[in-house]
Write an enzyme that holds these catalytic residues in place. Sequence first.
Site, short mmCIF file in Angstrom:
data_model
loop_
_atom_site.label_atom_id
_atom_site.label_comp_id
_atom_site.label_asym_id
_atom_site.label_seq_id
_atom_site.Cartn_x
_atom_site.Cartn_y
_atom_site.Cartn_z
N CYS A 109 0.83 -1.21 0.00
CA CYS A 109 0.00 0.00 0.00
C CYS A 109 0.87 1.26 0.00
CB CYS A 109 -0.92 0.00 1.22
SG CYS A 109 -1.96 1.48 1.35
N CYS A 137 -6.65 -2.23 7.62
CA CYS A 137 -7.95 -1.55 7.61
C CYS A 137 -9.07 -2.45 7.11
CB CYS A 137 -7.88 -0.30 6.76
SG CYS A 137 -9.48 0.54 6.56
#
Length: 361
Positions: A98, A194
């Site tokens: 990410c 997340c």
Amino acid sequence: MSKIMVGLSGGVDSSVAASRLLEAGHRVTGLFMKNWEEDDTPDHCTAAEDLEDAQEICKLLGIELKTINFSHEYWDRVFRIFLHEYRSGRTPNPDIVCNREIKFKEFLEWAVGLGADCIATGHYARLEKENGHYNLLKGLDRNKDQSYFLYALDQQALGRVHFPVGDMTKDAVRARARELSLPVHDKKDSTGICFIGEKRFADFLKRYLPSEPGEILTLDGETVGRHQGAWYYTIGQRQGLGIGGGGEPWYVARKDVRRNVIYAVQGKDHPALLKTRLVAEQLNWIRGIPPDAPLGCTAKTRYRQPDQRCAISGIVPGCAEVAFESPQWGVAAGQSIVFYHDDICIGGGVIRHAYNQRDNP
């Protein structure tokens, strides 16, 4: 002064980062990134609450907040890799991907396209410029250092990034947030991934990788239990095996995803959990490929692990072999190994496999 766009997560670190840039005289804009939509409920992902916090921070600091949805890019360039790695029997680290693909590529390109000179985040890491190149350094707070997650960045990205809290301790960051009356000064740090949130990891994976029950065997081939699918487990895992009986706890020592078999051993110090060598691939060298010779340095094979002395050899583009001074516990294929010279992160890569010298690599 520079025009800087700060990635605001709604947490204390990025909030103090924005305030420090303002204090230094920069023109600051906040950006809230949304990277996940598949299960966007309050008890699963805190995006809505985090956005409210980011909006309140920007109001108090007197800066504009922009929002952007990178969910499509995240799915294609992070989550697909995450699933493919688990399906192949490896244990990936999506936070590293990410950072490389979203926060320091998509975000950076988007910010520059809007006229920003550079971006900033609340990562605990530092930068220094040496002979026209950038070094990535550990954060001053060793308990919060996040350089491990940033090793995949290149010189181009590092040249347009700021880490304003990298020279602060976490306690100092929270103290500064209290001084500024920021409502997130005591907000709990986000942990985990997340898109998984507080859910049990195996339960989340079952939504994308179907359950395939199989046997748990000892290294001698004795059946000691059943599992729900070899790809749900990682090397060194203790919880969730469901193996009864007395004696020491059981740990995952090996996986065979093709046969859907897990091999388990008893005792955390079992030799099968210790490896002295590994092969790393998908390497990124922050200052360029080092010379092909036994390169002495330290390394981490997981976040928060103390630095381990090692020697890197067989260095070719994208691949290298690593020999450790001491055996390493629970090394898992798919995780990242990150290399250091003292405080300087020199690069890292993805672990292909770990072995001992007597093994056939």
